[in-house]
Design a protein around this motif. Structure first.
Motif, mmCIF file in Angstrom:
data_model
loop_
_atom_site.group_PDB
_atom_site.id
_atom_site.type_symbol
_atom_site.label_atom_id
_atom_site.label_comp_id
_atom_site.label_asym_id
_atom_site.label_seq_id
_atom_site.Cartn_x
_atom_site.Cartn_y
_atom_site.Cartn_z
ATOM 1 N N LEU A 331 0.842 -1.187 0.000
ATOM 2 C CA LEU A 331 0.000 0.000 0.000
ATOM 3 C C LEU A 331 0.883 1.245 0.000
ATOM 4 C CD1 LEU A 331 -2.786 -0.834 2.629
ATOM 5 C CD2 LEU A 331 -3.092 -0.568 0.173
ATOM 6 N N PRO A 332 0.364 2.383 -0.493
ATOM 7 C CA PRO A 332 1.123 3.634 -0.378
ATOM 8 C C PRO A 332 1.496 3.860 1.081
ATOM 9 C CG PRO A 332 -0.818 3.943 -1.743
ATOM 10 C CD PRO A 332 -0.939 2.579 -1.154
ATOM 11 N N SER A 333 2.699 4.361 1.316
ATOM 12 C CA SER A 333 3.148 4.486 2.696
ATOM 13 C C SER A 333 3.992 5.741 2.894
ATOM 14 C CB SER A 333 3.965 3.253 3.100
ATOM 15 O OG SER A 333 5.148 3.153 2.317
ATOM 16 N N VAL A 334 4.078 6.151 4.153
ATOM 17 C CA VAL A 334 4.955 7.248 4.553
ATOM 18 C C VAL A 334 5.641 6.816 5.844
ATOM 19 C CG1 VAL A 334 3.083 8.407 5.792
ATOM 20 C CG2 VAL A 334 5.097 9.701 5.092
ATOM 21 N N ALA A 354 0.029 11.440 5.211
ATOM 22 C CA ALA A 354 -0.129 10.261 4.352
ATOM 23 C C ALA A 354 -0.742 10.616 3.001
ATOM 24 C CB ALA A 354 -0.993 9.221 5.054
ATOM 25 N N GLU A 355 -1.069 11.906 2.794
ATOM 26 C CA GLU A 355 -1.636 12.421 1.540
ATOM 27 C C GLU A 355 -2.982 11.779 1.203
ATOM 28 O OE1 GLU A 355 1.290 12.181 -1.539
ATOM 29 O OE2 GLU A 355 2.571 13.712 -0.626
ATOM 30 N N LEU A 398 -4.183 3.624 7.692
ATOM 31 C CA LEU A 398 -5.136 4.730 7.636
ATOM 32 C C LEU A 398 -6.027 4.552 6.420
ATOM 33 C CD1 LEU A 398 -2.773 7.771 8.379
ATOM 34 C CD2 LEU A 398 -3.984 6.309 10.019
ATOM 35 N N SER A 399 -7.308 4.861 6.564
ATOM 36 C CA SER A 399 -8.251 4.680 5.455
ATOM 37 C C SER A 399 -9.210 5.855 5.375
ATOM 38 C CB SER A 399 -9.066 3.388 5.626
ATOM 39 O OG SER A 399 -8.224 2.264 5.799
ATOM 40 N N HIS A 405 -6.360 3.952 0.980
ATOM 41 C CA HIS A 405 -5.637 3.492 2.161
ATOM 42 C C HIS A 405 -4.183 3.900 2.053
ATOM 43 C CE1 HIS A 405 -9.091 0.758 2.869
ATOM 44 N NE2 HIS A 405 -9.049 0.576 1.560
ATOM 45 N N ALA A 406 -3.539 3.988 3.211
ATOM 46 C CA ALA A 406 -2.108 4.233 3.270
ATOM 47 C C ALA A 406 -1.581 3.679 4.594
ATOM 48 C CB ALA A 406 -1.789 5.720 3.146
#
Length: 411
Positions: A331-334, A354-355, A398-399, A405-406
């Motif tokens: 998943l996209p992540s930071v 997390a954008e 986070l959703s 999601h991220a």
């Protein structure tokens, strides 16, 4: 209509054809010799978005049929601004901005075209060489204000009573001269573009014929909108960018996966290389089975731009997230330092970093609507903080809603 050339058979059969200045003549030309065609891309941003993808795909079809594709960078025309489909004048960019944007917008072409065979040119190379008086003397007499006012790019702007500057009014002259220059220097016979470029393209065709008696053709695609009428490339979350630094492969995959049922067949024709019989099979699926076609669309489109590995990762991440209730590492992540969670990280700030939202105000609105979740649990308190107690397998999920999601990866 029965076409002779592979090029026009493909463009018409896959849904690219909207208008052409002389489709029979172009078809005959493509059947007997190699055609050189171009599309211009102004450098107004650091990345193109999905709205430009149909144009790049036309250049891809041109190459696949054995013809020559020219990518024209609008280093010169970017300084002016194209009024087509716009309600206001473009902001003026610095030369440094334009140079950086030109580098950025070329990135997807390396994935979608054979750049060893494509030609890349910048119209600033010739437009900047003209003095104002020289340009007017040589080309101004070939255009009438009467005719220019009839083209949609100008007429629709005036009908909406939106200001149209003299600067922008010159744009169609500059684009016409582009075609003439490419015809003379590269033997280019064809300009392609979207339907909003029809007036500009017609001017270029007529200028080539009038000044040099050259064989020249124009071809436009329909403007691509979704079945619900939304302009292609625009979503509630912003533009769907083609460069991975603006939009990651997972989000790109999700954009295609969320295609409306009625658009699946059309988008498979336009944006993938799947054979038409396979497209027909996929678009005939009904009920829940149409999701298989959407996944195929997402995989094909993502693999074409970002590579097959990224497409596989995106599909696996989606399956784990949506079907298995997990939080895939893809998943996209930071990354968040562990110390920040130990001291407490504000919930709204976390979603912003997390954008997943553009502002904390947007995050608050999502909370009111019941759309924000942490580790799949609904959030109700906008003043809540995330702590190390929220970490699951080294991350916090986070959703926003069911599809965005991220991960906050703890380092």
């Amino acid at each position: 209509m029965q076409y002779k050339s592979d090029l026009i058979k493909t463009l018409a059969g896959r849904g690219y054809l909207y208008q052409a200045t002389d489709i029979e003549g172009l078809d005959a030309l493509a059947a007997r010799q190699t055609v050189t065609g171009y599309i211009g891309f102004d450098a107004t941003a650091s990345s193109l978005h999905v709205g430009s993808l149909v144009q790049i795909m036309m250049l891809r079809r041109l190459q696949q049929a054995g013809h020559t594709a020219i990518v024209l960078l609008g280093g010169g025309t970017t300084k002016i601004g194209d009024p087509s489909g716009k309600d206001s004048q473009r902001p003026v960019l610095t030369p440094e901005d334009i140079a950086a944007n030109k580098e950025g917008i070329l990135k997807p072409f390396h994935a979608l075209l054979d750049m060893d065979k494509a030609i890349v040119v910048d119209n600033d190379a010739w437009l900047s060489e003209y003095s104002y008086l020289e340009f007017l003397r040589e080309f101004g007499r070939h255009f009438t204000i009467n005719r220019m006012l009839t083209f949609d790019s100008v007429k629709s702007r005036l009908d909406r009573e939106q200001p149209l500057t003299f600067l922008e009014f010159n744009y169609m002259l500059l684009q016409a001269v582009d075609f003439l220059e490419l015809n003379r220097a590269r033997g280019c016979q064809l300009q392609l573009g979207g339907a909003d470029q029809w007036g500009n393209i017609v001017n270029g065709v007529e200028l080539c014929r009038r000044v040099d008696s050259a064989e020249a053709y124009g071809f436009t695609t329909p403007l691509i909108t979704t079945a619900s009428g939304v302009k292609m490339g625009k979503t509630a979350d912003g533009a769907v960018w083609l460069n991975p630094d603006r939009l990651g492969p997972y989000q790109y995959w999700q954009f295609w996966r969320n295609t409306e049922d009625a658009d699946v067949g059309r988008f498979l024709r336009l944006f993938t290389d799947l054979p038409l019989d396979e497209v027909e099979r996929l678009e005939s699926l009904e009920g829940a089975d149409i999701n298989d076609a959407k996944i195929r669309l997402a995989n094909e489109a993502t693999a074409m731009l970002h590579g097959a590995d990224e497409a596989r990762k995106a599909e696996a991440a989606a399956r784990e997230t949506f079907e298995q209730g997990g939080a895939s590492a893809d998943l996209p992540s930071v990354e968040i330092p562990a110390a920040e969670l130990q001291s407490g990280l504000g919930l709204l700030e976390a979603f912003e970093r997390a954008e997943l939202v553009e502002s904390r105000g947007e995050a608050r609105r999502h909370i009111k609507g019941g759309a924000l979740k942490v580790n799949d649990e609904k959030v109700e308190d906008p003043f809540a903080t995330l702590t190390d107690k929220d970490i699951r397998d080294g991350a916090v999920k986070l959703s926003v809603g069911k599809k965005r999601h991220a991960l906050l990866k703890i380092v």
